[in-house]
Design a protein around this motif. Structure first.
Motif, PDB file in Angstrom:
ATOM      1  N   ILE A  73       7.299   5.953   9.643  1.00 29.36           N
ATOM      2  CA  ILE A  73       7.898   4.684  10.011  1.00 29.36           C
ATOM      3  C   ILE A  73       8.935   4.948  11.093  1.00 29.36           C
ATOM      4  N   GLY A  74       8.870   4.191  12.137  1.00 28.63           N
ATOM      5  CA  GLY A  74       9.860   4.362  13.190  1.00 28.63           C
ATOM      6  C   GLY A  74      11.242   3.975  12.718  1.00 28.63           C
ATOM      7  N   ASN A  75      11.373   2.851  11.981  1.00 27.57           N
ATOM      8  CA  ASN A  75      12.652   2.391  11.476  1.00 27.57           C
ATOM      9  C   ASN A  75      12.383   1.693  10.144  1.00 27.57           C
ATOM     10  N   ALA A  76      12.953   2.223   9.079  1.00 24.94           N
ATOM     11  CA  ALA A  76      12.711   1.665   7.740  1.00 24.94           C
ATOM     12  C   ALA A  76      13.439   0.358   7.523  1.00 24.94           C
ATOM     13  N   GLY A  77      14.406   0.038   8.378  1.00 20.98           N
ATOM     14  CA  GLY A  77      15.131  -1.213   8.214  1.00 20.98           C
ATOM     15  C   GLY A  77      16.468  -1.025   7.520  1.00 20.98           C
ATOM     16  N   GLU A  78      17.276  -2.112   7.562  1.00 23.73           N
ATOM     17  CA  GLU A  78      18.626  -2.068   6.987  1.00 23.73           C
ATOM     18  C   GLU A  78      18.531  -1.980   5.462  1.00 23.73           C
ATOM     19  N   GLY A  79      19.263  -1.042   4.891  1.00 22.83           N
ATOM     20  CA  GLY A  79      19.316  -0.902   3.439  1.00 22.83           C
ATOM     21  C   GLY A  79      18.130  -0.173   2.841  1.00 22.83           C
ATOM     22  N   GLN A  80      17.177   0.268   3.670  1.00 23.40           N
ATOM     23  CA  GLN A  80      16.013   0.986   3.183  1.00 23.40           C
ATOM     24  C   GLN A  80      16.163   2.477   3.484  1.00 23.40           C
ATOM     25  N   SER A  81      15.499   3.300   2.670  1.00 24.37           N
ATOM     26  CA  SER A  81      15.475   4.744   2.891  1.00 24.37           C
ATOM     27  C   SER A  81      14.059   5.216   2.671  1.00 24.37           C
ATOM     28  N   ALA A  82      13.819   6.466   2.996  1.00 23.57           N
ATOM     29  CA  ALA A  82      12.481   7.029   2.807  1.00 23.57           C
ATOM     30  C   ALA A  82      12.100   7.011   1.336  1.00 23.57           C
ATOM     31  N   ARG A  83      13.060   7.254   0.433  1.00 21.85           N
ATOM     32  CA  ARG A  83      12.760   7.254  -1.004  1.00 21.85           C
ATOM     33  C   ARG A  83      12.329   5.866  -1.474  1.00 21.85           C
ATOM     34  N   THR A  84      13.133   4.835  -1.154  1.00 22.42           N
ATOM     35  CA  THR A  84      12.797   3.487  -1.626  1.00 22.42           C
ATOM     36  C   THR A  84      11.487   2.991  -1.012  1.00 22.42           C
ATOM     37  N   LEU A  85      11.262   3.366   0.260  1.00 25.12           N
ATOM     38  CA  LEU A  85      10.012   2.951   0.907  1.00 25.12           C
ATOM     39  C   LEU A  85       8.822   3.609   0.233  1.00 25.12           C
ATOM     40  N   LEU A  86       8.945   4.900  -0.088  1.00 22.94           N
ATOM     41  CA  LEU A  86       7.853   5.610  -0.758  1.00 22.94           C
ATOM     42  C   LEU A  86       7.571   4.967  -2.122  1.00 22.94           C
ATOM     43  N   GLU A  87       8.637   4.655  -2.879  1.00 22.72           N
ATOM     44  CA  GLU A  87       8.420   4.052  -4.188  1.00 22.72           C
ATOM     45  C   GLU A  87       7.789   2.671  -4.059  1.00 22.72           C
ATOM     46  N   THR A  88       8.223   1.905  -3.037  1.00 23.21           N
ATOM     47  CA  THR A  88       7.659   0.571  -2.835  1.00 23.21           C
ATOM     48  C   THR A  88       6.176   0.640  -2.472  1.00 23.21           C
ATOM     49  N   LEU A  89       5.837   1.607  -1.590  1.00 21.16           N
ATOM     50  CA  LEU A  89       4.438   1.757  -1.176  1.00 21.16           C
ATOM     51  C   LEU A  89       3.564   2.162  -2.349  1.00 21.16           C
ATOM     52  N   VAL A  90       4.024   3.132  -3.123  1.00 16.84           N
ATOM     53  CA  VAL A  90       3.204   3.623  -4.232  1.00 16.84           C
ATOM     54  C   VAL A  90       3.038   2.528  -5.277  1.00 16.84           C
ATOM     55  N   ASP A  91       4.125   1.759  -5.553  1.00 16.74           N
ATOM     56  CA  ASP A  91       3.998   0.670  -6.516  1.00 16.74           C
ATOM     57  C   ASP A  91       2.986  -0.369  -6.042  1.00 16.74           C
ATOM     58  N   ARG A  92       2.992  -0.618  -4.735  1.00 19.10           N
ATOM     59  CA  ARG A  92       2.054  -1.618  -4.190  1.00 19.10           C
ATOM     60  C   ARG A  92       0.625  -1.089  -4.191  1.00 19.10           C
ATOM     61  N   TRP A  93       0.466   0.230  -3.851  1.00 19.06           N
ATOM     62  CA  TRP A  93      -0.884   0.810  -3.788  1.00 19.06           C
ATOM     63  C   TRP A  93      -1.473   1.001  -5.173  1.00 19.06           C
ATOM     64  N   ARG A  94      -0.621   1.083  -6.184  1.00 19.66           N
ATOM     65  CA  ARG A  94      -1.141   1.269  -7.537  1.00 19.66           C
ATOM     66  C   ARG A  94      -1.930   0.044  -8.000  1.00 19.66           C
ATOM     67  N   GLN A  95      -1.589  -1.120  -7.433  1.00 21.36           N
ATOM     68  CA  GLN A  95      -2.257  -2.346  -7.815  1.00 21.36           C
ATOM     69  C   GLN A  95      -3.499  -2.542  -6.925  1.00 21.36           C
ATOM     70  N   ALA A  96      -4.567  -3.016  -7.498  1.00 18.39           N
ATOM     71  CA  ALA A  96      -5.797  -3.242  -6.718  1.00 18.39           C
ATOM     72  C   ALA A  96      -5.562  -4.396  -5.756  1.00 18.39           C
ATOM     73  N   GLY A  97      -5.675  -4.151  -4.454  1.00 17.51           N
ATOM     74  CA  GLY A  97      -5.462  -5.214  -3.477  1.00 17.51           C
ATOM     75  C   GLY A  97      -5.924  -4.788  -2.106  1.00 17.51           C
ATOM     76  N   ALA A  98      -5.566  -5.625  -1.184  1.00 19.64           N
ATOM     77  CA  ALA A  98      -6.041  -5.373   0.172  1.00 19.64           C
ATOM     78  C   ALA A  98      -5.290  -4.267   0.856  1.00 19.64           C
ATOM     79  N   ASP A  99      -4.065  -4.007   0.376  1.00 17.21           N
ATOM     80  CA  ASP A  99      -3.250  -3.018   1.083  1.00 17.21           C
ATOM     81  C   ASP A  99      -3.511  -1.603   0.614  1.00 17.21           C
ATOM     82  N   GLN A 100      -4.332  -1.373  -0.358  1.00 14.50           N
ATOM     83  CA  GLN A 100      -4.531  -0.021  -0.883  1.00 14.50           C
ATOM     84  C   GLN A 100      -5.512   0.730   0.000  1.00 14.50           C
ATOM     85  N   PRO A 101      -5.143   1.953   0.483  1.00 19.12           N
ATOM     86  CA  PRO A 101      -6.084   2.707   1.324  1.00 19.12           C
ATOM     87  C   PRO A 101      -7.248   3.210   0.497  1.00 19.12           C
TER      88      PRO A 101
END
Length: 856
Positions: A73-101
């Protein structure tokens, strides 16, 4: 390490609860991710394509089957970090949906998130990889990110850093697997080859060692048995030779010895026959020893090449009492009596000649006693008994020399006793003669002194009385010697010696007493006159005391003049009697000397009575001069102390009381000194008491000051301890310091009332109560934490059981060659590849929030 993981997981649970209340934003993830997207490196917000990272991930997939998901990610945004982004991505990918690779599996894939502008990277390893390879968050940060990624990232080479991180992860896992395989192989080689060969070698070594030990023991016991048997044979042969030799001597003795022409009789015949009986008895014993010889030899010959039982039996047999040849007994009962018989005639004749010579000598000494004026009748019986024994021994010597020898030896012993008695008799008589001579010499000296004019007749000091007693004891000693009572005679001789010496000592003492009288009499008279002359001065001193000072200060000396007058009168009488006792007509020198010595002691006592009066006057005069300045000095000192106590911030009750007491004592002393006839000695004692009270007041003031400082310091320290205990909080528990606070308030109250010791004690109790409260609170918090951790572990175990019962991993299997990790061996049973509901359930079941994050 487990405690760190547990703490991280607890933090993750809290984060998940927070995330559950806030829906993640789709703008936080790279766009364009669809279920058919097979990319493994996702880049957004940067122009770099990260080809090297993609190549490294593909290489890892081909080599080990392990998949990596890298999000840049070029810029994670205000108040975000690599840890929180990783946890958010994994939580989202764990669910069956369009965003899961495509093909994403949170339970098996390694996920990496890089925030370029925020310069942070987060990496998450699945739980199975963490267990099998030790990739906990701390290890990932220290061994992988810091060493592989950070050096490239600091130079801006993020693509190279991601590639190096993937390669380092694969290298770490491979190294751990190689180590595990090496340990398994080493354990297999040890079980199948090393351990059996070692056991076989040890068994062979033990068997060989046992053989050689037993053989060595056999050789040792056989050597000992043969050695004992050889020694036994030598002793048995020596016993046989000794018996044969003594038998031959016994048989030839009456025929080869010319002295035995007369037939044996009495004790000689009995000794000869006893030797024959002893030889016959010991010959039978020798036959028994020959039987032991044969038994021992048979046991030694029957022993086998490793055995020791027969050798042990042989040794026990040879060590028994029946296998001991009686060589010493044969020598004592056979050889020694034969030696005595062979020498009996010669020995008896020699003893007879010796006895004859001794009798002649004793008879000669007894006859010489007459020349000393003594009678030898007491010794005639002993010489007659010896002569009769000599005659009888010579009569029986040829036929019974053994009995003759015994009789002669007894007679010689009696003659030796007679000789000792004669020696003691002559020594006692010589001492008696010496005591008589000493008494004669003392008498001659006494007569010579009397010829010079010495009377020597003072009662109890007459030397001639001792001379008479010495002669009396000498006469009794002579009579006892004639009667043969040597011990009684010696006692009277000792008395005679003491009386003779006492007579000479009295004579010398009389002469010395007269010389001492001549020396002491002039001095005693002179001193008496001096004491009589001092009486007037003593009377004046006492009158001065009675007029100038209170009676209580000199009342103990009021009778000294009368006592001195009585003593002077006694001295005059004794000095007057002494010349009369020592007069030439009386010459009672001992009495005169005793009177003079007593007079000297009386003079010393009288002088002490007179000196006490004059010394008391000097003492009181000195006090009259010294007490006023001393009282003034004490008053100033007490005033200074009182001023010092008034200047202190706190009242010192005990110190003030002693200070006031000292002031009252000084005033009392000043009033006593101001009287017309003062008792200055009492005033001095009062001033001493005032000084002691002032010193005690100063000591108490210093002690109270020290206690006050100590009490204040104790309260400050206890208050700080209570504050720290009250501020502690953990697991919903805080320390109950109410009791400690109440006790501290009591300490402050005691301090206000100047009860410093009680204040220190209460402060210590408050500190102890605060520590107990803190200890109890920390113990309760630790118990709560343990219960919470145990509950989390229980839930994890329950979740793991549910996953396994559904066939959902974790995919860590323990095999003989080590552990084996994922892919999911039950994935085909769940149905649908890896993108359906089964995959999402597996990911949820083994999901771990142990994320490593490093800011570079």
């Amino acid at each position: 390490m487990r405690s760190n993981r547990s703490g991280s997981r607890l933090w993750v649970i809290a984060a998940l609860l927070a995330l559950a209340t806030v829906a993640p934003s789709r703008a936080d993830v790279p766009p364009g991710i669809t279920p058919t997207d097979t990319r493994r490196v996702f880049v957004a917000g940067t122009t770099d394509s990260f080809d090297k990272a993609t190549a490294a991930v593909e290489a890892a997939k081909r080599a080990t089957g392990r998949d990596y998901r890298v999000v840049v990610i070029g810029n994670a945004g205000e108040g975000q970090s690599a840890r929180t982004l990783l946890e958010t991505l994994v939580d989202r990918w764990r669910q069956a949906g369009a965003d899961q690779p495509a093909g994403y599996d949170p339970a098996g894939d390694v996920t990496i998130v890089l925030d370029v502008k925020g310069r942070t990277i987060a990496m998450r390893a699945p739980w199975a990889l963490e267990v099998s390879s030790g990739l906990d968050p701390q290890t990932i940060e220290a061994e992988l990110i810091e060493k592989a990624f950070v050096p490239n990232a600091k130079d801006g080479l993020y693509d190279d850093g991601i590639a190096a991180l993937v390669e380092a992860t694969e290298g770490w896992v491979k190294d751990r697997q190689d180590r595990t395989l090496a340990r398994v192989e080493a354990a297999r080689v040890f079980r199948t080859r090393t351990l059996p060969l070692t056991i076989l070698g040890l068994g062979a070594f033990a068997a060989i060692t046992a053989f050689f030990v037993q053989r060595s023991r056999h050789e040792h016991r056989m050597f000992e048995a043969r050695q004992k048997l050889a020694a036994f044979k030598q002793e048995v042969v020596a016993l046989s030779d000794l018996l044969d030799a003594q038998q031959e001597r016994h048989r030839l003795l009456p025929h080869t010895d010319a002295d035995f022409k007369t037939p044996m009789q009495g004790q000689t015949r009995s000794a000869y026959d006893a030797v024959q009986g002893a030889i016959r008895r010991y010959r039978e014993r020798w036959l028994g020893l020959m039987d032991v010889w044969e038994k021992a030899q048979s046991r030694v010959d029957s022993e086998w090449f490793l055995g020791t039982a027969a050798a042990d039996d042989c040794i026990r047999l040879l060590d028994s009492a029946e296998a001991r040849p009686p060589l010493a007994d044969v020598a004592g009962e056979c050889r020694a009596p034969l030696d005595v018989l062979e020498q009996a005639h010669e020995t008896s004749r020699a003893l007879a000649d010796t006895l004859d010579t001794g009798i002649a000598g004793a008879t000669s000494r007894i006859e010489k006693l007459a020349t000393r004026g003594r009678s030898g009748a007491a010794f005639q019986a002993a010489t007659a008994a010896a002569s009769r024994a000599l005659v009888l021994a010579r009569h029986d010597l040829e036929s019974d020399p053994v009995e003759a020898r015994g009789r002669l030896e007894g007679a010689l012993a009696g003659l030796e006793t007679l000789t000792d008695r004669l020696d003691a008799f002559e020594a006692a008589d010589d001492r008696r003669h010496a005591a008589a001579t000493a008494a004669d010499e003392a008498e001659q000296k006494i007569r010579a002194k009397r010829a010079e004019g010495w009377l020597l007749a003072e009662p109890g000091a007459d030397p001639m009385a001792h001379v008479a007693k010495a002669r009396e004891h000498g006469t009794l000693a002579a009579q006892l010697l004639d009667a043969g009572e040597t011990a009684g005679a010696v006692a009277h001789v000792e008395h005679a010696e003491r009386h003779a010496a006492e007579a000479l000592a009295i004579l010398e003492s009389v002469v010395a007493a007269k010389a001492k009288i001549d020396e002491m009499l002039p001095g005693a008279v002179t001193r008496l006159e001096a004491l009589a002359g001092r009486r007037a001065a003593t009377v004046r001193a006492l009158e001065h005391l009675s007029g100038a000072y209170a009676e209580s200060s000199w009342a103990d000396l009021a009778d000294n003049i009368a006592k001195a007058d009585e003593g002077l009168e006694r001295i005059r009488r004794m000095i007057a009697e002494a010349p009369d006792a020592a007069a030439p007509t009386a010459q009672h020198y001992f009495k005169a000397l005793a009177l003079l010595e007593e007079a000297v002691r009386q003079e010393t006592w009288v002088e002490g009575c007179q000196t006490a009066v004059t010394d008391r006057r000097q003492e009181l005069d000195g006090l009259r001069a010294s007490l006023p300045p001393r009282a003034a000095t004490s008053g100033r000192r007490i005033k200074d102390l009182a001023d010092q106590l008034e200047q202190q911030r706190t009242d010192r009750a005990r110190a003030n009381e002693h200070c006031r007491e000292a002031g009252r004592l000084v005033e009392l002393a000043e009033r006593g000194m101001a009287a017309a006839r003062p008792d200055l000695r009492a005033s001095a004692r009062v001033l001493d008491a005032a000084d002691a009270a002032a010193a005690r007041a100063a000591e108490l003031a210093s002690e109270d000051e020290r206690l006050a400082r100590q009490a204040f310091a104790e309260m400050e320290e206890t208050d700080s301890l209570i504050r720290r205990a009250a501020a502690w909080y953990a697991e919903g528990i805080s320390a109950d310091v109410r009791a400690a606070t109440a006790t501290l308030e009591e300490a402050k109250a005691f301090f206000t009332r100047q009860r410093y010791e009680d204040s220190i004690k209460s402060s210590a109790e408050a500190a102890a109560a605060a520590r107990e409260a803190y200890t109890a609170a920390t113990a309760e918090a630790e118990r709560r934490r343990q219960r919470r951790v145990q509950e989390v572990q229980r839930r994890q175990m329950q979740d793991a059981f549910e996953r396994m019962s559904r066939g959902a991993g974790p995919w860590v299997i323990s095999l003989p060659r080590g552990t084996f990790t994922g892919p999911d061996p039950w994935r085909s049973m769940i149905g649908g590849g890896g993108f359906g509901g089964g995959s999402s359930r597996s990911a949820g079941g083994s999901w771990s929030r142990d994320v490593a994050e490093v800011k570079f």
